[in-house]
Write a protein that holds these residues in place. Structure first.
Motif, short mmCIF file in Angstrom:
data_model
loop_
_atom_site.label_atom_id
_atom_site.label_comp_id
_atom_site.label_asym_id
_atom_site.label_seq_id
_atom_site.Cartn_x
_atom_site.Cartn_y
_atom_site.Cartn_z
N PHE A 68 38.97 45.37 32.04
CA PHE A 68 39.62 45.26 33.35
C PHE A 68 41.13 45.36 33.23
N SER A 69 41.74 46.03 34.18
CA SER A 69 43.20 46.04 34.34
C SER A 69 43.48 45.93 35.83
N HIS A 70 44.66 45.46 36.17
CA HIS A 70 45.01 45.39 37.59
C HIS A 70 45.14 46.80 38.15
N LYS A 71 44.75 46.95 39.41
CA LYS A 71 44.85 48.24 40.10
C LYS A 71 46.07 48.29 41.02
N GLY A 72 46.76 47.13 41.16
CA GLY A 72 47.96 47.05 41.99
C GLY A 72 49.07 46.37 41.22
N SER A 88 47.73 35.91 36.09
CA SER A 88 48.38 37.00 36.81
C SER A 88 47.71 37.23 38.15
N VAL A 89 48.50 37.60 39.13
CA VAL A 89 48.02 37.93 40.46
C VAL A 89 48.67 39.26 40.84
N ALA A 90 47.86 40.17 41.37
CA ALA A 90 48.38 41.49 41.68
C ALA A 90 48.11 41.86 43.14
N ALA A 91 48.74 42.94 43.56
CA ALA A 91 48.59 43.44 44.93
C ALA A 91 47.18 43.95 45.20
N ASP A 92 46.36 44.10 44.16
CA ASP A 92 44.97 44.50 44.36
C ASP A 92 44.10 43.34 44.85
N GLY A 93 44.71 42.15 44.98
CA GLY A 93 43.98 40.97 45.45
C GLY A 93 43.22 40.25 44.36
N ILE A 94 43.42 40.64 43.11
CA ILE A 94 42.71 40.04 41.99
C ILE A 94 43.63 39.09 41.23
N ALA A 95 43.10 37.93 40.87
CA ALA A 95 43.79 36.98 40.00
C ALA A 95 43.07 36.99 38.66
N CYS A 96 43.83 37.00 37.58
CA CYS A 96 43.24 37.05 36.23
C CYS A 96 43.76 35.90 35.39
N LEU A 97 42.90 35.40 34.52
CA LEU A 97 43.27 34.40 33.53
C LEU A 97 43.09 35.06 32.17
N TRP A 98 44.17 35.07 31.38
CA TRP A 98 44.20 35.76 30.10
C TRP A 98 44.41 34.74 28.98
N LYS A 99 43.74 34.92 27.85
CA LYS A 99 44.01 34.10 26.68
C LYS A 99 45.25 34.67 26.00
#
Length: 106
Positions: A68-72, A88-99
């Protein structure tokens, strides 16, 4: 967007100390205290996060998920209190938690 330059300023002298071309829109910025690095959340063309070694501002790594990668544009990045995870939170509306692995960690 035509600039795409990451700049570190000496605010007392009103001078640029160092700069680096990111080839992208910078949407968010985070200081990584354990490694003395800067992280940028970026927009087009890659919508990625990059880590920059300070003070030389050399791009040391880019964060992409394996599946997965952000699209926005990456609008916000944050570091957990124990500095083991990035959010991370992006304009694609997705929030991600990364190690978060520091350089040299396996």
């Amino acid at each position: 967007m035509k600039d795409g330059i990451l700049r570190v300023w000496d605010i007392n002298r009103e001078k640029i100390i160092q700069s680096a071309a990111t080839d992208s829109q910078i949407c968010s910025l985070l200081w990584l205290p354990k490694t003395s690095e800067l992280m940028t959340g970026q927009g087009l063309p890659g919508n990625q996060m990059k880590i920059w070694k300070y003070p030389m501002l050399i791009n040391s790594s880019e964060l992409y998920g394996k599946y997965f990668s952000h699209k926005g544009r990456v609008l916000h990045i944050a570091l957990s209190p124990d500095q083991s995870r990035l959010f991370s939170v992006a304009a694609d509306g997705i929030a991600c938690l990364w190690k978060y692995h520091q350089s040299g960690e396996s």
